[in-house]
Design a protein around this motif. Structure first.
Motif, PDB file in Angstrom:
ATOM      1  N   LEU A 101       0.820  -1.200   0.000  1.00  0.00           N
ATOM      2  CA  LEU A 101       0.000   0.000   0.000  1.00  0.00           C
ATOM      3  C   LEU A 101       0.861   1.259   0.000  1.00  0.00           C
ATOM      4  CD1 LEU A 101      -2.753   1.266   0.008  1.00  0.00           C
ATOM      5  CD2 LEU A 101      -2.825   1.038   2.504  1.00  0.00           C
ATOM      6  N   PHE A 102       1.924   1.256   0.804  1.00  0.00           N
ATOM      7  CA  PHE A 102       2.781   2.437   0.854  1.00  0.00           C
ATOM      8  C   PHE A 102       3.464   2.706  -0.473  1.00  0.00           C
ATOM      9  CE2 PHE A 102       7.235   3.887   1.344  1.00  0.00           C
ATOM     10  CZ  PHE A 102       6.950   5.238   1.531  1.00  0.00           C
ATOM     11  N   TYR A 103       4.070   1.680  -1.058  1.00  0.00           N
ATOM     12  CA  TYR A 103       4.820   1.898  -2.295  1.00  0.00           C
ATOM     13  C   TYR A 103       3.888   2.173  -3.477  1.00  0.00           C
ATOM     14  CZ  TYR A 103       9.239   0.851  -0.063  1.00  0.00           C
ATOM     15  OH  TYR A 103      10.353   0.916   0.754  1.00  0.00           O
ATOM     16  N   THR A 104       2.668   1.663  -3.428  1.00  0.00           N
ATOM     17  CA  THR A 104       1.687   2.043  -4.442  1.00  0.00           C
ATOM     18  C   THR A 104       1.358   3.522  -4.331  1.00  0.00           C
ATOM     19  OG1 THR A 104       0.716  -0.175  -4.457  1.00  0.00           O
ATOM     20  CG2 THR A 104      -0.629   1.616  -5.328  1.00  0.00           C
ATOM     21  N   SER A 105       1.114   3.967  -3.105  1.00  0.00           N
ATOM     22  CA  SER A 105       0.836   5.384  -2.860  1.00  0.00           C
ATOM     23  C   SER A 105       1.985   6.257  -3.332  1.00  0.00           C
ATOM     24  CB  SER A 105       0.578   5.608  -1.365  1.00  0.00           C
ATOM     25  OG  SER A 105       0.585   6.977  -1.044  1.00  0.00           O
ATOM     26  N   LEU A 106       3.209   5.868  -2.977  1.00  0.00           N
ATOM     27  CA  LEU A 106       4.383   6.662  -3.336  1.00  0.00           C
ATOM     28  C   LEU A 106       4.596   6.693  -4.844  1.00  0.00           C
ATOM     29  CD1 LEU A 106       6.864   8.269  -2.425  1.00  0.00           C
ATOM     30  CD2 LEU A 106       8.096   6.099  -2.218  1.00  0.00           C
ATOM     31  N   ALA A 107       4.437   5.550  -5.508  1.00  0.00           N
ATOM     32  CA  ALA A 107       4.650   5.484  -6.956  1.00  0.00           C
ATOM     33  C   ALA A 107       3.649   6.361  -7.701  1.00  0.00           C
ATOM     34  CB  ALA A 107       4.546   4.039  -7.432  1.00  0.00           C
ATOM     35  N   ILE A 108       2.387   6.328  -7.268  1.00  0.00           N
ATOM     36  CA  ILE A 108       1.362   7.151  -7.914  1.00  0.00           C
ATOM     37  C   ILE A 108       1.664   8.629  -7.707  1.00  0.00           C
ATOM     38  CG2 ILE A 108      -1.078   7.793  -7.815  1.00  0.00           C
ATOM     39  CD1 ILE A 108      -1.691   4.860  -7.202  1.00  0.00           C
ATOM     40  N   PHE A 109       2.072   8.991  -6.494  1.00  0.00           N
ATOM     41  CA  PHE A 109       2.401  10.388  -6.210  1.00  0.00           C
ATOM     42  C   PHE A 109       3.590  10.846  -7.063  1.00  0.00           C
ATOM     43  CE2 PHE A 109       4.295  13.928  -4.002  1.00  0.00           C
ATOM     44  CZ  PHE A 109       3.218  14.641  -3.502  1.00  0.00           C
ATOM     45  N   LEU A 110       4.633  10.022  -7.153  1.00  0.00           N
ATOM     46  CA  LEU A 110       5.820  10.389  -7.929  1.00  0.00           C
ATOM     47  C   LEU A 110       5.505  10.492  -9.423  1.00  0.00           C
ATOM     48  CD1 LEU A 110       8.609   8.303  -6.157  1.00  0.00           C
ATOM     49  CD2 LEU A 110       8.176  10.766  -5.993  1.00  0.00           C
ATOM     50  N   LEU A 111       4.594   9.665  -9.907  1.00  0.00           N
ATOM     51  CA  LEU A 111       4.170   9.780 -11.301  1.00  0.00           C
ATOM     52  C   LEU A 111       3.516  11.144 -11.543  1.00  0.00           C
ATOM     53  CD1 LEU A 111       3.669   8.682 -14.130  1.00  0.00           C
ATOM     54  CD2 LEU A 111       1.613   7.544 -13.252  1.00  0.00           C
ATOM     55  N   GLY A 112       2.674  11.555 -10.609  1.00  0.00           N
ATOM     56  CA  GLY A 112       2.070  12.878 -10.723  1.00  0.00           C
ATOM     57  C   GLY A 112       3.112  13.983 -10.697  1.00  0.00           C
ATOM     58  N   PHE A 113       4.115  13.846  -9.828  1.00  0.00           N
ATOM     59  CA  PHE A 113       5.187  14.841  -9.745  1.00  0.00           C
ATOM     60  C   PHE A 113       5.981  14.911 -11.047  1.00  0.00           C
ATOM     61  CE2 PHE A 113       9.577  16.015  -8.368  1.00  0.00           C
ATOM     62  CZ  PHE A 113       9.295  17.321  -7.975  1.00  0.00           C
ATOM     63  N   LEU A 114       6.220  13.748 -11.668  1.00  0.00           N
ATOM     64  CA  LEU A 114       6.914  13.712 -12.954  1.00  0.00           C
ATOM     65  C   LEU A 114       6.117  14.472 -14.015  1.00  0.00           C
ATOM     66  CD1 LEU A 114       9.097  12.629 -14.900  1.00  0.00           C
ATOM     67  CD2 LEU A 114       7.694  10.563 -15.141  1.00  0.00           C
ATOM     68  N   LEU A 115       4.824  14.218 -14.086  1.00  0.00           N
ATOM     69  CA  LEU A 115       3.994  14.896 -15.074  1.00  0.00           C
ATOM     70  C   LEU A 115       3.917  16.397 -14.806  1.00  0.00           C
ATOM     71  CD1 LEU A 115       1.110  12.283 -15.410  1.00  0.00           C
ATOM     72  CD2 LEU A 115       3.052  12.657 -16.937  1.00  0.00           C
ATOM     73  N   TRP A 116       3.927  16.784 -13.536  1.00  0.00           N
ATOM     74  CA  TRP A 116       3.943  18.213 -13.173  1.00  0.00           C
ATOM     75  C   TRP A 116       5.184  18.892 -13.744  1.00  0.00           C
ATOM     76  CZ3 TRP A 116       7.183  21.108  -9.836  1.00  0.00           C
ATOM     77  CH2 TRP A 116       6.685  22.359  -9.437  1.00  0.00           C
ATOM     78  N   ASN A 117       6.322  18.239 -13.637  1.00  0.00           N
ATOM     79  CA  ASN A 117       7.562  18.803 -14.160  1.00  0.00           C
ATOM     80  C   ASN A 117       7.567  18.837 -15.685  1.00  0.00           C
ATOM     81  OD1 ASN A 117       9.769  19.418 -11.989  1.00  0.00           O
ATOM     82  ND2 ASN A 117       8.761  17.560 -11.271  1.00  0.00           N
ATOM     83  N   ILE A 118       7.052  17.793 -16.317  1.00  0.00           N
ATOM     84  CA  ILE A 118       6.971  17.790 -17.776  1.00  0.00           C
ATOM     85  C   ILE A 118       6.099  18.949 -18.255  1.00  0.00           C
ATOM     86  CG2 ILE A 118       6.080  16.508 -19.758  1.00  0.00           C
ATOM     87  CD1 ILE A 118       6.921  13.939 -18.339  1.00  0.00           C
ATOM     88  N   ASP A 119       4.997  19.179 -17.565  1.00  0.00           N
ATOM     89  CA  ASP A 119       4.087  20.264 -17.923  1.00  0.00           C
ATOM     90  C   ASP A 119       4.791  21.619 -17.815  1.00  0.00           C
ATOM     91  OD1 ASP A 119       1.101  20.819 -18.488  1.00  0.00           O
ATOM     92  OD2 ASP A 119       1.552  22.208 -16.848  1.00  0.00           O
ATOM     93  N   ASN A 120       5.627  21.777 -16.799  1.00  0.00           N
ATOM     94  CA  ASN A 120       6.338  23.040 -16.610  1.00  0.00           C
ATOM     95  C   ASN A 120       7.456  23.237 -17.634  1.00  0.00           C
ATOM     96  OD1 ASN A 120       4.745  23.644 -14.410  1.00  0.00           O
ATOM     97  ND2 ASN A 120       6.197  22.861 -12.914  1.00  0.00           N
ATOM     98  N   ILE A 121       8.226  22.184 -17.866  1.00  0.00           N
ATOM     99  CA  ILE A 121       9.430  22.308 -18.685  1.00  0.00           C
ATOM    100  C   ILE A 121       9.107  22.367 -20.179  1.00  0.00           C
ATOM    101  CG2 ILE A 121      11.599  21.176 -19.321  1.00  0.00           C
ATOM    102  CD1 ILE A 121      11.617  19.964 -16.471  1.00  0.00           C
ATOM    103  N   PHE A 122       8.144  21.561 -20.608  1.00  0.00           N
ATOM    104  CA  PHE A 122       7.851  21.446 -22.037  1.00  0.00           C
ATOM    105  C   PHE A 122       6.524  22.111 -22.404  1.00  0.00           C
ATOM    106  CE2 PHE A 122      10.473  17.735 -20.891  1.00  0.00           C
ATOM    107  CZ  PHE A 122      11.559  17.968 -21.729  1.00  0.00           C
ATOM    108  N   CYS A 123       6.185  23.162 -21.703  1.00  0.00           N
ATOM    109  CA  CYS A 123       4.889  23.805 -21.908  1.00  0.00           C
ATOM    110  C   CYS A 123       4.708  24.297 -23.346  1.00  0.00           C
ATOM    111  CB  CYS A 123       4.717  24.961 -20.927  1.00  0.00           C
ATOM    112  SG  CYS A 123       3.144  25.834 -21.110  1.00  0.00           S
ATOM    113  N   ASP A 124       5.710  24.956 -23.902  1.00  0.00           N
ATOM    114  CA  ASP A 124       5.588  25.491 -25.259  1.00  0.00           C
ATOM    115  C   ASP A 124       5.323  24.377 -26.265  1.00  0.00           C
ATOM    116  OD1 ASP A 124       6.007  28.042 -24.339  1.00  0.00           O
ATOM    117  OD2 ASP A 124       8.169  28.023 -24.727  1.00  0.00           O
ATOM    118  N   SER A 125       6.020  23.259 -26.122  1.00  0.00           N
ATOM    119  CA  SER A 125       5.814  22.129 -27.026  1.00  0.00           C
ATOM    120  C   SER A 125       4.429  21.522 -26.842  1.00  0.00           C
ATOM    121  CB  SER A 125       6.887  21.058 -26.785  1.00  0.00           C
ATOM    122  OG  SER A 125       8.180  21.568 -27.027  1.00  0.00           O
ATOM    123  N   LEU A 126       3.983  21.436 -25.603  1.00  0.00           N
ATOM    124  CA  LEU A 126       2.661  20.876 -25.340  1.00  0.00           C
ATOM    125  C   LEU A 126       1.569  21.755 -25.932  1.00  0.00           C
ATOM    126  CD1 LEU A 126       3.167  19.711 -21.633  1.00  0.00           C
ATOM    127  CD2 LEU A 126       2.874  18.243 -23.632  1.00  0.00           C
TER     128      LEU A 126
END
Length: 262
Positions: free
Chosen positions: A166-191
Motif C-alpha cells: 500500500l505504501f509503495y503504491t501510494s508513493l509510486a502514484i504520487f511520484l508519477l504525478g510529480f513527474l507529469l507536473w515537471n513535464i508540464d512546466n518544462i515542455f509547456c511550449d511544445s505541449l
C-alpha cells in the motif's frame, strides 16, 4: 509555465503569481483553466467519503482531519485554477501545508496509546506551518513530504514490512504525478503547440497539470489509508483495504474488521 494568452474571461485578468500551461478560458468563459479545475474532483469527493466513513466507524478524529484536509486542498485548487486570482492561489497553497502537517502528525504519532494527543509535535507543526510566510511554500511542502516518506519507509522496512504494497503504491502514484507536473512546466511550449494540431479529445490528454491533480490526489488518499492501516495494526486490530465496486473510479476504501477504535 507559460504566460497567459490574451483571452479574457469571467474572472478578469489573472492576479496570481503562477499561471499554468493550460490555455485560459478555452473551454468555458467562467473557468480559467477548465481541465486543471475539474481534475480536482479526485481530491474532493473520495476524501469526503473517507471522512464520512471514518466518522461512522468511530475512528480517531485525526484521520477525519486528514481526509477533510485533502478535500480542502482540492477545493482550494479548484478555486485557484477556476479564477487565477491571488487570493485563491493562497487558498490552494496554504491548505497543502496544513493538511500535510496533519499527515505528518498521524504517521509520527501512530505508535501511541489510544485517545492520546501529543501537544509537543502539534506545537512544532503549528510553528512550522506559520513560518510558511517567510519560506517558500514549495520548499516547506517538499520538506513535509520528505518527512512523510522517510518515516513511512522506516515503518515498512523495520516495523511492519507486510504493509509495503500500500505504501509503495501510494508513493509510486504520487511520484508519477510529480513527474507529469515537471513535464508540464518544462515542455509547456511544445505541449501547447501540439494541442493546436491534435483533435480536442486527444489534446486533453496532454494537460499534465490536471494529471498531477489526479495522481497526487489518489496517492495522498492511499497514504491516509496506509496511515490508518499502520495505526490499527499497532492497536492490534485487523485492518483490510479493498476496492469498493460501487464507487466511481474504483475508489479504494478501508474496512476495519472485528474492532472499532476511537
Amino acid at each position: 509555465m507559460a504566460p497567459s494568452i490574451d483571452r479574457q474571461g469571467y474572472w478578469g485578468r489573472p492576479t496570481s503569481t503562477l499561471d499554468w500551461c493550460e490555455e485560459n478560458y478555452i473551454v468555458s468563459f467562467y473557468i480559467a483553466e477548465f481541465w486543471n479545475t475539474v481534475s480536482n474532483l479526485i481530491m474532493i469527493l473520495p476524501p469526503i467519503y473517507g471522512a464520512i466513513q471514518t466518522f461512522r466507524d468511530g475512528l480517531e478524529s485525526r484521520y477525519i482531519c486528514s481526509f477533510l484536509g485533502l478535500a480542502a486542498v482540492g477545493v482550494g485548487s479548484w478555486c485557484f485554477h477556476m479564477t487565477l486570482l491571488y487570493e485563491m492561489q493562497l487558498l490552494d497553497e496554504l491548505p497543502m501545508i496544513y493538511s500535510t502537517c496533519v499527515f505528518v502528525y498521524c504517521i509520527y504519532e501512530c505508535f501511541k496509546q489510544e485517545k492520546s494527543v501529543s501537544l509537543f509535535p502539534i506545537a512544532l507543526l503549528l510553528i512550522f506551518s506559520v513560518s510558511v510566510t517567510v519560506v517558500s511554500i514549495h520548499v516547506m511542502y517538499g520538506a513535509l513530504v520528505a518527512c512523510l516518506v522517510l518515516r513511512s519507509i522506516f515503518i515498512v522496512t523495520w516495523v511492519y514490512p507486510w504493509h509495503k504494497p500500500l505504501f509503495y503504491t501510494s508513493l509510486a502514484i504520487f511520484l508519477l504525478g510529480f513527474l507529469l507536473w515537471n513535464i508540464d512546466n518544462i515542455f509547456c511550449d511544445s505541449l501547447r503547440a501540439s494541442r493546436q494540431t491534435l483533435p480536442p479529445g486527444v489534446g486533453v490528454v496532454t494537460q499534465f497539470h490536471a494529471w498531477w491533480h489526479i495522481f497526487t490526489g489518489l496517492g495522498s488518499y492511499l497514504h491516509i489509508l496506509f496511515s490508518l492501516q499502520i495505526r490499527s495494526t499497532y492497536l492490534k486490530y485487523r485492518p483490510k483495504v479493498k476496492v469498493h465496486p460501487t464507487l466511481c473510479l474504483q475508489d479504494i476504501v478501508y474496512v476495519m474488521k472485528c474492532h472499532v477504535f476511537v
